[in-house]
Design an enzyme around this catalytic site. Structure first.
Site, short mmCIF file in Angstrom:
data_model
loop_
_atom_site.label_atom_id
_atom_site.label_comp_id
_atom_site.label_asym_id
_atom_site.label_seq_id
_atom_site.Cartn_x
_atom_site.Cartn_y
_atom_site.Cartn_z
N LYS A 92 7.95 44.14 -26.04
CA LYS A 92 8.26 42.84 -25.43
C LYS A 92 7.39 42.67 -24.20
O LYS A 92 7.45 43.46 -23.26
CB LYS A 92 9.74 42.77 -25.07
CG LYS A 92 10.10 41.46 -24.38
CD LYS A 92 11.59 41.29 -24.22
CE LYS A 92 11.91 40.02 -23.46
NZ LYS A 92 13.35 39.81 -23.32
N LYS A 132 7.24 40.76 -29.47
CA LYS A 132 7.61 39.49 -28.86
C LYS A 132 6.76 39.21 -27.64
O LYS A 132 6.61 40.12 -26.83
CB LYS A 132 9.08 39.57 -28.46
CG LYS A 132 9.63 38.39 -27.74
CD LYS A 132 11.04 38.63 -27.34
CE LYS A 132 11.51 37.45 -26.53
NZ LYS A 132 12.64 37.77 -25.71
C1 PBG Z 1 16.38 37.93 -22.38
C2 PBG Z 1 15.57 37.32 -23.47
C3 PBG Z 1 14.47 36.46 -23.31
C4 PBG Z 1 14.16 36.00 -24.59
C5 PBG Z 1 15.02 36.63 -25.49
N1 PBG Z 1 15.89 37.44 -24.78
C6 PBG Z 1 13.79 35.95 -22.09
C7 PBG Z 1 13.23 36.86 -21.09
O1 PBG Z 1 13.02 38.05 -21.32
O2 PBG Z 1 13.00 36.35 -19.99
C8 PBG Z 1 13.07 35.00 -24.89
C9 PBG Z 1 13.20 34.24 -26.16
C10 PBG Z 1 12.37 33.01 -26.23
O3 PBG Z 1 11.54 32.69 -25.35
O4 PBG Z 1 12.54 32.28 -27.23
N2 PBG Z 1 16.29 39.24 -22.18
#
Ligand code: PBG
Length: 333
Positions: A202, A256
């Site tokens: 991520k 991601k």
């Molecule tokens: C939170 C989380 C995020 C997303 C999924 N879970 C945002 C972040 O890490 O700030 C992003 C999903 C998206 O942008 O569609 N932990």
């Protein structure tokens, strides 16, 4: 391995592209409804659907409407939905206790969905940001996001979700050691069948902007998430993270954001051959929708092409806000 091609004109690569039948026979990748996971935003209230301005077509739904959406997804053949709560700001604290409240919005939604639509797999998000007064995924102490204390909180959160009936837990927090700690706790509490899809690679991405609006975290967040989420410049590190999460008991891994990181999807799939998923995140969705709304792109075509790109890159499935629309399109043939 690779046979040498006969020179032109013996080889004419356009021959196999000439007709729909020949193209169908030589098609290398399939996208199906079974590849889709639909992320859904939930909010308090009854009979409400509130649109998210930066994500046209996406709404925050009250529990009753979420159950309806789950039924719609199941009817379309979508195998899983993923829940994200929009938390009342009054419930956000520095210790994030609401995260493991068995009666929090997300846990109530899991129970309601599993009761009404038992066949759909319910995936959750494990991270403290919806409940954190600081907007971070972990507990903040003197400006530092503290790892081990956060992991303890995440374990409590995971157990409450498993208890509520979640099928797939999705740790998205990027703390070290959380997969192992959650897996161990699940084994010890009779939840050995609960699967973990780790948000493994991520990245600290600007493509999450619209999501933070949707869950109401934009205002709360102080600073950035670079001490726990990955540097977009890194690729070898993603491989180390996948190896680590697998060693700790993850069943599935995720990359991601999606489209800007297709190279990572391919590397992960090639290196490990394990169930690999991509999250086509909020910013990717917003980008395509904004261009489509301007008449600059054909929405349906770019939706399908972008989803196919994940399959081609080696993914087994995709978390996408397009899920219901794509499913309808796929079912129409
Ligand atoms: C939170 C989380 C995020 C997303 C999924 N879970 C945002 C972040 O890490 O700030 C992003 C999903 C998206 O942008 O569609 N932990």
């Amino acid at each position: 391995m690779r046979p040498t091609l006969a020179p032109f004109p013996m080889t004419r690569l356009r021959r196999t592209r000439r007709t729909p039948a020949l193209r169908a026979l030589t098609c290398e990748t399939a996208l199906g409804v079974g590849d889709l996971i639909w992320p859904i935003f939930i909010r308090e209230g009854e009979d409400v659907e509130e649109s998210v301005p930066s994500m046209p077509g996406v709404a925050r739904r009250s529990l009753d409407r979420v159950v309806e959406a789950a039924q719609e997804a199941a009817d379309l053949g979508i195998p899983a939905i993923c829940l994200f709560p929009y938390t009342d700001p009054a419930l956000k604290t520095e210790k994030c206790e609401e995260a493991w409240n068995p009666e929090n919005l997300s846990n109530r939604a899991i129970r309601a969905i599993k009761q009404a639509v038992p066949e759909i797999a319910v995936m959750t998000d494990i991270a403290l940001d919806p409940y954190n007064a600081n907007g971070h995924d972990g507990i903040v102490r003197d400006g530092i996001i503290v790892n081990d204390e956060t992991v303890e909180a995440l374990v409590k959160m995971a157990l409450a979700q498993a208890e509520a009936g979640a099928d797939i837990l999705g740790p998205s927090d990027m703390m070290d050691g959380r997969i192992g700690a959650i897996r161990k706790a699940l084994e010890e509490t009779g939840h050995s069948d609960v699967t973990i899809m780790s948000y493994t690679a991520k990245y600290a991405s600007a493509f999450y902007g619209p999501f933070r609006d949707a869950v109401g975290a934009s205002g709360a967040l102080k600073g950035d998430k670079k001490t726990y989420q990955m540097d977009p410049a890194n690729s070898d590190e993603a491989i180390r993270l996948v190896e680590r999460d697998l060693m700790e008991g993850a069943d599935m891994v995720m990359v991601k954001p999606g489209m800007p990181y297709l190279d990572i999807c391919r590397r992960v799939k090639d290196a490990f051959g394990i169930p690999t998923y991509a999250y086509q995140v909020s910013g990717e969705y917003a980008m395509l929708m904004a261009a489509a709304q301007n008449g600059w792109l054909d929405r349906e075509k770019v939706m399908m092409e972008s989803l196919m790109s994940f399959k081609r890159a080696g993914c087994d499935g995709i978390l996408t806000y397009f899920a219901p629309e794509a499913a309808k399109r796929l079912r129409a043939g």
